[in-house]
Design an enzyme around this catalytic site. Structure first.
Site, short mmCIF file in Angstrom:
data_model
loop_
_atom_site.label_atom_id
_atom_site.label_comp_id
_atom_site.label_asym_id
_atom_site.label_seq_id
_atom_site.Cartn_x
_atom_site.Cartn_y
_atom_site.Cartn_z
N LYS A 193 -60.02 71.52 26.98
CA LYS A 193 -59.29 70.39 26.39
C LYS A 193 -59.37 69.18 27.33
CE LYS A 193 -55.26 68.68 26.49
NZ LYS A 193 -55.63 67.24 26.47
N GLU A 268 -54.88 72.51 40.07
CA GLU A 268 -55.26 71.48 41.05
C GLU A 268 -54.41 70.27 40.74
OE1 GLU A 268 -56.45 68.45 42.51
OE2 GLU A 268 -58.42 68.60 41.55
N CYS A 302 -56.60 62.34 43.21
CA CYS A 302 -55.54 63.22 43.72
C CYS A 302 -55.57 63.32 45.23
CB CYS A 302 -55.65 64.59 43.07
SG CYS A 302 -57.32 65.24 43.08
N GLU A 399 -46.61 60.37 44.54
CA GLU A 399 -47.98 60.01 44.22
C GLU A 399 -47.97 58.81 43.26
OE1 GLU A 399 -50.41 62.68 41.62
OE2 GLU A 399 -51.88 62.49 43.22
P1 NAI Z 1 -50.92 65.00 32.91
O1 NAI Z 1 -50.72 66.08 33.91
O2 NAI Z 1 -49.89 64.84 31.84
O3 NAI Z 1 -52.35 65.17 32.18
C1 NAI Z 1 -53.40 65.98 32.61
C2 NAI Z 1 -53.87 66.88 31.47
O4 NAI Z 1 -52.80 67.74 31.11
C3 NAI Z 1 -54.27 66.15 30.19
O5 NAI Z 1 -55.37 66.81 29.61
C4 NAI Z 1 -53.05 66.31 29.32
O6 NAI Z 1 -53.33 66.24 27.95
C5 NAI Z 1 -52.59 67.69 29.70
N1 NAI Z 1 -51.19 67.99 29.43
C6 NAI Z 1 -50.12 67.13 29.44
N2 NAI Z 1 -49.00 67.78 29.10
C7 NAI Z 1 -49.33 69.06 28.88
C8 NAI Z 1 -48.60 70.22 28.50
N3 NAI Z 1 -47.28 70.17 28.30
N4 NAI Z 1 -49.27 71.39 28.38
C9 NAI Z 1 -50.59 71.46 28.60
N5 NAI Z 1 -51.33 70.40 28.94
C10 NAI Z 1 -50.72 69.21 29.09
O7 NAI Z 1 -51.09 63.64 33.71
P2 NAI Z 1 -50.77 62.15 33.20
O8 NAI Z 1 -49.47 62.14 32.47
O9 NAI Z 1 -51.95 61.64 32.50
O10 NAI Z 1 -50.62 61.41 34.59
C11 NAI Z 1 -49.38 61.44 35.28
C12 NAI Z 1 -49.58 61.55 36.77
O11 NAI Z 1 -50.20 62.80 37.05
C13 NAI Z 1 -50.50 60.52 37.39
O12 NAI Z 1 -49.85 59.32 37.67
C14 NAI Z 1 -50.90 61.25 38.64
O13 NAI Z 1 -49.89 61.13 39.60
C15 NAI Z 1 -50.97 62.70 38.20
N6 NAI Z 1 -52.37 63.11 37.89
C16 NAI Z 1 -53.04 63.85 38.82
C17 NAI Z 1 -54.37 64.18 38.59
C18 NAI Z 1 -55.15 64.97 39.58
O14 NAI Z 1 -56.36 64.78 39.68
N7 NAI Z 1 -54.55 65.93 40.28
C19 NAI Z 1 -55.09 63.72 37.40
C20 NAI Z 1 -54.26 63.01 36.45
C21 NAI Z 1 -52.96 62.71 36.72
#
Ligand code: NAI
Ligand code: MG
Length: 495
Positions: A193, A268, A302, A399
């Protein structure tokens, strides 16, 4: 008629954007069960780029069924390791052939400079699949001399089964590669996904996966929102393993959702990396490293070096140079060949970064440069250097995930180590020094999954990546990831 026609320069890129995109289930490109689609935006303009099929629970369930059949009954279950390796290598070649298309689609979808997408995201994805192609034939068990009389033992390493993989928007193609490469090398099947902000390159990758000869159902790609499609995948009782990259907050939700059938879980997650410059460092290299550490990918990384610690004597020099670098950066749409800093991925991310910095300034932080959005329709935020901060401030602890660094001076090495580790995160760290003994001692003190010494943001398919503490569970890349995509079966024979 999509608005995006004419934005891409390659023929394949243009034709890809000329109509709405479907999802890949069981080797077929299909609409969502609900018939719904969702919009994907160009972050440089805020305009809609394309509509994409919106996956939800029913689509995830179909995809998991298809994956399960491919795993248990299909030709994949009989595919030998060398054939899996050849398919992965073929896939790497197809990505290379389409490098320009991937780079421009990634740039239009995510906002990052097209030049960087080609040199970093696409090149690293190619290398990752090539590296994993090599692993396909090298996943072995061991033989054992047991102490139980008249027995012989050995282990088999078998694929885990159906892997749910949920990826973020900051490196869409590369994160798909990190997830798919090891899963396929080990003989697993996948439901992937992509992030709702950036599904496009994963869907193009799906086409190439078919061209490379992977049988139907081995890789299913279901775009959709996290709360619906993502949650359905992480909670599905028929999924054996879930691999996730994204926020720590959602990482916790995934762990809970996975508890129903006790899926294997790798995560991660976020980071707040210390990037540490000692007086005795090659200061020019450290200056470049400080800028690369925070401004690469608009800071949406990240492992970004978002907490810069500089030993007192060099503090003004290094921070002054960082401010100059920020001022000199060419801020432009990612498709502009001169672009050095593109827009953030979404209006939501722009709001998030803006909120963090505004609250930081209210708490007393000083923006030496930047400190606010660029303005206009795109989601651009100025590269920002904050000083006058203290360890309790939100901007030092959380972050931010934007081009925003907090710079702090230090003079005591033990106190520095304590501060550097004073965070719930532990993904990465940087050290700049010409004293080899100091470098080793500091590296061992830092609680982080990756420590870069006199370099930053070096990624290599053979170098494992992952987090201590709340930055995650498990490792990606390197031999270590193979453990996470295999089960160990002990076989004991009475002789
Ligand atoms: P997110 O963690 O919500 O999104 C990442 C993935 O998780 C997306 O594919 C999203 O559709 C999915 N997701 C969201 N809610 C979910 C759920 N309840 N169950 C299963 N999958 C789910 O991240 P978001 O909201 O886009 O960004 C928020 C913050 O997260 C950013 O500001 C950053 O701090 C952090 N982040 C860290 C990343 C990394 O590389 N470790 C990448 C993206 C965001
Ligand atoms: Mg979220």
């Amino acid at each position: 008629m999509a608005v995006a026609e004419g934005l891409a320069k390659t023929q394949r890129g243009n034709s890809f954007l000329s109509s709405s995109r479907k999802m890949l289930i069981n080797g077929e490109w299909v609409e969502s069960a609900s018939g719904k689609t969702f919009p994907v935006y160009n972050p440089a303009t805020g305009e809609e780029l394309i509509q994409v099929a919106e996956g939800d629970k029913e689509d995830i369930y179909r995809a998991v069924d298809a994956a399960r059949r491919a795993f248990e009954e299909g030709p994949w279950s009989k595919t030998t390791p060398n054939v899996r390796g050849k398919m992965l290598w073929k896939l790497s070649e197809l990505i290379e052939e389409n490098a320009d298309t991937f780079a421009e689609l990634e740039s239009l979808d995510n906002g990052k400079p097209c030049t960087v997408a080609k040199a970093a995201d696409v090149a690293l994805a190619v290398e990752l699949f090539q590296y994993m192609a090599g692993w396909a034939t090298k996943v072995d068990g061991r033989t054992m001399q047991l102490s139980t009389p008249d027995t012989f033992g050995f282990t088999l390493r078998e694929p885990v089964g159906v892997c749910g993989q949920i990826i973020p928007w900051n490196f869409p193609l590369l994160m798909a590669a990190w997830k798919l490469g090891p899963a396929l090398a080990c003989g697993n099947v996948v439901v992937l996904k992509p992030a709702e902000q950036t599904p496009i390159t994963a869907l193009l990758l799906g086409e190439l996966i078919q061209e490379a000869g992977f049988p139907d159902g081995v890789v299913n790609i279901v775009p959709g929102y996290g709360e619906t499609a993502g949650a359905a995948l992480s909670g599905h009782p028929g999924v054996d393993k879930i691999a996730f990259t994204g926020s720590t907050e959602v990482g916790r939700l995934i762990l809970q959702a996975a508890s129903g059938n006790l899926k294997k879980v790798t995560l991660e997650l976020g980071g707040k990396a210390p990037n540490i410059v000692f007086n005795d460092a090659d200061i020019d290299a450290a200056k470049a490293g400080a800028a690369l550490g925070i401004f690469f990918n608009q800071g949406q990384v990240c492992c970004a070096g978002s907490r810069l610690y500089v030993e007192k004597k060099e503090f003004d020099n290094v921070v002054g140079s960082l401010v100059d670098a920020a001022k000199a950066m060419k801020i432009a749409p990612g498709m502009d060949p001169a672009c050095e800093l593109g827009p953030l991925v979404s209006d939501e991310q722009l709001d998030r970064v803006t909120g963090f910095v505004n609250r930081g300034k209210e708490a007393g932080a000083e923006a030496l440069v930047g400190g606010d959005p660029v303005g206009g329709n795109g989601y651009f935020y100025k590269p920002t250097v904050l000083t006058n901060v203290n360890p309790d401030m939100e901007v030092v602890r959380e972050e931010i995930f934007g081009p925003v660094v907090v710079a702090q001076p230090f003079d005591d090495i033990d106190e520095l180590a304590r501060q550097a580790n004073d965070t719930p995160y532990g993904l990465s760290a940087g050290i700049w020094t010409s004293d080899i003994s100091k470098a080793h001692k500091m590296a061992s003190k830092l609680k982080a999954g990756t420590v870069w010494i006199n370099c930053y943001n070096v990624f290599d398919a053979h170098l494992p990546f992952g987090g201590y503490k709340q930055s995650g569970i498990g490792r990606e890349m390197g031999p270590e990831v193979i453990d996470h995509y295999t089960e160990v079966k002990s076989v004991c024979i009475a002789l």
